[in-house]
Design an enzyme around this catalytic site. Structure first.
Site, mmCIF file in Angstrom:
data_model
loop_
_atom_site.group_PDB
_atom_site.id
_atom_site.type_symbol
_atom_site.label_atom_id
_atom_site.label_comp_id
_atom_site.label_asym_id
_atom_site.label_seq_id
_atom_site.Cartn_x
_atom_site.Cartn_y
_atom_site.Cartn_z
ATOM 1 N N GLY A 124 3.566 2.217 11.056
ATOM 2 C CA GLY A 124 3.326 1.358 12.216
ATOM 3 C C GLY A 124 3.083 -0.089 11.830
ATOM 4 N N GLU B 233 -5.288 -2.654 12.825
ATOM 5 C CA GLU B 233 -5.042 -3.520 11.658
ATOM 6 C C GLU B 233 -6.069 -4.640 11.610
ATOM 7 O OE1 GLU B 233 -3.146 -2.053 9.740
ATOM 8 O OE2 GLU B 233 -2.184 -0.778 11.237
ATOM 9 N N GLU C 98 0.850 -1.184 0.000
ATOM 10 C CA GLU C 98 0.000 0.000 0.000
ATOM 11 C C GLU C 98 0.894 1.246 0.000
ATOM 12 O OE1 GLU C 98 -2.773 0.347 3.246
ATOM 13 O OE2 GLU C 98 -3.769 2.056 2.326
HETATM 14 N N1 B3K Z 1 -2.866 1.021 5.706
HETATM 15 C C1 B3K Z 1 -1.557 1.157 6.302
HETATM 16 C C2 B3K Z 1 -0.833 2.378 5.886
HETATM 17 C C3 B3K Z 1 -0.186 2.305 4.574
HETATM 18 C C4 B3K Z 1 0.674 3.508 4.337
HETATM 19 C C5 B3K Z 1 1.235 3.542 2.971
HETATM 20 N N2 B3K Z 1 2.188 4.613 2.829
HETATM 21 C C6 B3K Z 1 -1.629 1.086 7.789
HETATM 22 C C7 B3K Z 1 -2.905 1.458 8.403
HETATM 23 O O1 B3K Z 1 -3.392 2.558 8.301
HETATM 24 O O2 B3K Z 1 -3.493 0.610 9.002
HETATM 25 ZN ZN ZN Z 2 -5.339 1.979 8.783
#
Ligand code: B3K
Ligand code: ZN
Length: 864
Positions: free
Chosen positions: A262, A299, A123
């Site tokens: 994170g 998550e 992502e």
């Molecule tokens: N979806 C990922 C973040 C991705 C960042 C890309 N630069 C973590 C989160 O927000 O859960």
């Molecule tokens: Zn997220």
């Protein structure tokens, strides 16, 4: 950068559905550090009748071959960052073989090596660094993955369920995975490494047994139980509060040391920054424990809000992030203190989001124009996005909100959708018209509310006149729908029921016009009004509240958040008064006495008391001024802290000594440590033997929360104890880089003439590594964000230090560089000398030949 090299923006208004679909992809990875071979077999279907070209995304790939339906195919064009295959049949199988070099990939995007392990981050658009693909979130495919690697990589992992594994020739082995859920490429993950594993299980409410596995570097197992417990709590909470159950039979989390953020919610295989997983009482603070629980939850919650229902395009990022932050905030609030979680969330808004909203990167929670998507994982999309969801929750109430969620999943499970689809589900399920509310998705900036209070003693009527002002550069004629919560207190501090002309009035007022008046009758005395209770909307409220009213609110408001908020207002106005009138640089006795009572009486949550005793952050104070008076804010806050420390020294000592820390992780013990830490913070400012003894003894505690509170107190107070205690800490913890990050962050806070040279020297420390985002953020991020006096030195050497780092990071890891650039974004808000020096650093970056798109976008906006 020359105009011809200028990266092009993408626009929300230009969205078009993909001309082809990829229904299924079969990937084989033959892993090697410098030449990993990727074979991708895609089942491709034409989606638009007259489509002729399939344009696949690809960056830094070496193309080996292309075949269509099994035969070599040569009708293609290899363009910059695209492979365009011409004249494909309407339905066919496309096989592409390419090579990549994980070892040289320092961007930490795509497939790379973290320490000794292969891992991925896809992502937003990292999959295109792995293989040619339609790398966009609205292309949903089922994935089969085969991983081949040397046997030393004992664990070969990907999304979904493991179908097979076995030995191969030449010391190689393989594993095959299948993910039954269709997903976009950004949720793909692969990991190959040698790990210790903590295994556990969870039985869902429908009775399914889910295998849980947490993979960490060898030797780190003792630091995993908290993350595992957090995962199980998350799974249970999502069933109870949102009626959402996990879908696969296995849930895996892998912790890696080199990671840009994170964590990442890849389907069934989350990849985490090790600092968001590993914890025990000796190495992690209570805050770390809380962060781990909330990120593990975040998550996990993405499995439904993000993975099962995903985004149509990246402009819709807040669809999954705003909603999932709201969900993780609710998780933390249901499990812990709602007030403290609200305070934390609002601090993020006021410290970071308001300043982003007031600067050159201001964007709506659904941006309309993007150059580098990674630049939009912002506090606006995440945290303001969560506030927008929270406002809908406030307007609908829990029951209707949950009906809205259920309708959203009923309509869109398995789809890639838009923010409009989400609001439509909320609107339709509740019957509440959210048409005007939707403006929150397209308006950038922070709205201001000017509130005037009026009390008509004769009629017994109290009224609030609320005027909403759109942020600068936004149309002022389209008012937002703002849920404005209030409480009215009588002189005894009791909550007054709200009514007008015989009708009950809800405590959440619907502000929908540019100017609106709300009246309440039956009041025999002027009430004290608590406005924007619980921060019911992400706005700035301008009001004329007296010190007496604020003190009344601090004592009596039913919302602990609002009590804290009033305390902040008191401090803010005292700081402003002292800056305007330097002769008046003392906190007045009423405030000191109120703080004294808090310490002596210690009623309620001790963690809340510690928050009430803290001055607002530099950024919160800076937001009050058109031109930020750096030196004055630093001087006044130092002066106030010294005054509090000196006048309440006895109370701090008594409080510190009477609180017993039982060393557990219970909420009560955490609150005790928070308040004890706060006492140390103030006591360190008074250099006396007794205080120093308390500090040294706390610094030697086996509990990291206590040890770090003492160290941070001595460093911030510039105490003579600092050097010795920091050096002890270094010898004690050099073997543990995550703990050393705390040390780097403390080093970054030091004052004095040598502060900048000290940081440069630390670049040579054996634990420091420019290619590791955690190290860079711990040292230079802490410096530029929190060491205000040194970063903003008038000689510009603080800015020079950050500029030098950005030049270096631009080449190593543009994503991290772009995040580290943030303090320069508000350069226009400083005095002439400082803003010129910051601008010079931005110009220096603009002239770099190899300027990344990530930095270009922000530098260009900043200089416009
Ligand atoms: N979806 C990922 C973040 C991705 C960042 C890309 N630069 C973590 C989160 O927000 O859960
Ligand atoms: Zn997220």
């Amino acid at each position: 950068m020359t105009a011809s090299k200028k990266p092009q923006a993408q626009y929300l208004k230009d969205y078009q559905a993909p001309p082809y679909f990829i229904d299924h992809v079969d990937l084989t990875f033959d892993l090697a550090p410098l030449n990993t071979r990727v074979t991708s077999v895609m089942t491709v279907k034409k989606a638009v009748a007259d489509a002729t070209d399939l344009a696949l995304d690809g960056i830094d790939l070496t193309l080996i071959s292309i075949a269509v339906d099994g035969s070599v195919y040569s009708d293609y064009t290899l363009a910059d960052e695209q492979l365009i295959i011409h004249n494909l049949p309407a339905h066919c199988q496309v096989t592409i073989v390419n090579e990549i070099a994980p070892k040289t990939n320092t961007s930490l995007e795509g497939l790379y090596l973290s320490g000794g392990a292969y891992c991925t981050q896809c992502e937003a658009q990292g999959f295109r660094k792995i293989t040619y693909y339609l790398d966009r979130p609205d292309v949903l495919a089922s994935f089969d993955v085969t991983i081949i690697a040397d046997e030393q990589f004992t664990h070969l992992l990907s999304n979904g369920n493991k179908l097979a594994q076995g030995k191969l020739d030449n010391g190689r082995h393989f594993a095959k995975w299948q993910d039954p859920f269709k997903k976009p490429s950004y949720l793909f993950a692969l990991v190959a490494g040698d790990f210790d594993v903590l295994e556990d299980s969870f039985v869902t409410k429908s009775g399914r047994n889910i295998e849980l596995a947490l993979f960490v570097d060898k030797g780190n197992l003792p630091k995993t139980p908290h993350a595992m417990a957090s995962l199980k709590k998350s799974m249970q909470w999502d069933e109870q509060r949102f009626d959402l159950e996990y879908d696969l039979d296995i849930y895996m989390i892998v912790a890696v040391d080199f990671f840009n953020m994170g964590a990442m919610e890849n389907k069934g295989l989350n990849i985490f920054n090790s600092k968001c997983v590993l914890a025990n009482q000796e190495t992690a603070t209570d805050k770390d424990y809380h962060t781990i629980e909330s990120i593990v939850g975040h998550e996990y919650f993405h499995n439904w809000t993000g993975n099962r229902v995903t985004c149509r395009d990246w402009f819709q990022l807040s669809l999954k992030e705003g909603l999932t932050v709201f969900r993780d905030q609710e998780f933390s609030s249901d499990l812990g203190s709602r007030a403290l979680n609200r305070i934390d969330a609002v601090k993020v808004m006021r410290t970071h989001q308001f300043s982003e909203d007031a600067g050159p990167m201001a964007h709506p929670i659904r941006p309309e124009q993007v150059i580098e998507m990674n630049n939009f994982y912002t506090v606006t999309v995440y945290d303001k996005g969560a506030e927008v969801i929270r406002m809908m929750h406030t307007l609908l109430g829990e029951e209707k909100f949950q009906q809205g969620m259920a309708l959203y999943f009923q309509r869109h499970d398995g789809q890639a959708v838009t923010c409009d689809d989400f609001v439509a589900a909320m609107n339709d399920a509740s019957g509440i018209d959210l048409t005007q509310f939707k403006r929150w998705y397209s308006q950038a900036g922070t709205p201001r509310l000017i509130v005037e209070q009026n009390y008509d003693a004769q009629q017994g009527v109290f009224s609030l006149n609320i005027e909403q002002h759109a942020p600068v550069n936004q149309p002022d004629n389209v008012p937002l729908h703002i849920p404005f919560a209030i409480e009215l207190l009588d002189a005894q501090g009791r909550s007054v029921p709200l009514s007008f002309a015989g009708n009950r009035v809800d405590h959440v007022l619907n502000v929908t016009n540019k100017q609106q008046r709300f009246s309440f009758d039956g009041l025999t005395e002027r009430p004290v009004a608590v406005l924007l209770e619980d921060f019911s909307a992400p706005c700035i409220v301008k009001q004329q509240t007296t010190e007496a009213d604020l003190l009344h609110i601090i004592r009596f408001a039913r919302s602990d958040f609002s009590r804290w908020d009033a305390q902040q207002q008191l401090f803010i106005s005292a700081v402003k008064t002292a800056i305007e009138n330097p002769a008046n640089n003392q906190l007045d006795d009423k405030i000191i006495n109120a703080l004294r009572s808090l310490l002596i009486e210690r009623e309620g949550d001790l963690a809340l008391i510690s928050e009430l005793l803290k001055l607002p952050s530099f950024d919160t104070l800076a937001a009050e001024f058109a031109v930020i008076p750096v030196d004055e804010i630093v001087a006044v806050t130092q002066q106030f802290e010294l005054q509090i420390a000196e006048q309440l020294q006895g109370e701090f000592t008594a409080c510190y000594q009477s609180l017993i820390d039982d060393g557990s992780v219970s909420a009560d013990a955490v609150a005790v440590r928070a308040l004890k830490g706060l006492c140390l913070h103030y006591l360190a400012k008074v250099d006396e033997l007794d205080n120093n003894q308390l500090l040294v003894s706390a610094a030697n505690s086996h509990n990291m929360t206590n040890a770090l509170a003492a160290l941070s107190a001595v460093v911030k107070a510039d105490s003579p104890l600092a050097i010795e205690l920091l050096s002890q800490f270094d010898s004690q913890w050099r073997h543990d880089v995550l703990v050393m990050d705390k040390w780097f962050a403390l080093q970054a806070m030091q004052g004095g003439e040598n502060a900048i040279d000290n940081i440069k020297k630390l670049y040579e420390h054996p634990c420091f590594d420019f290619s590791n985002p955690n190290r860079v953020r711990a040292l230079v991020g802490s410096f530029s964000h929190f060491n205000t006096a040194q970063f903003h030195r008038k000689d510009g050497s603080g800015y020079q230090l950050l500029g030098d780092l950005l030049v270096k990071l631009n080449a190593i890891n543009p994503q991290n560089a772009s995040r580290m650039l943030t303090p320069f974004m508000s350069w226009r808000r400083y005095d002439e000398v400082r803003s010129a020096a910051m601008k010079a650093q931005l110009q220096r970056l603009a002239e770099l030949d190899n300027l990344s798109d990530d930095l270009f976008e922000k530098v260009d906006k900043a200089l416009q």
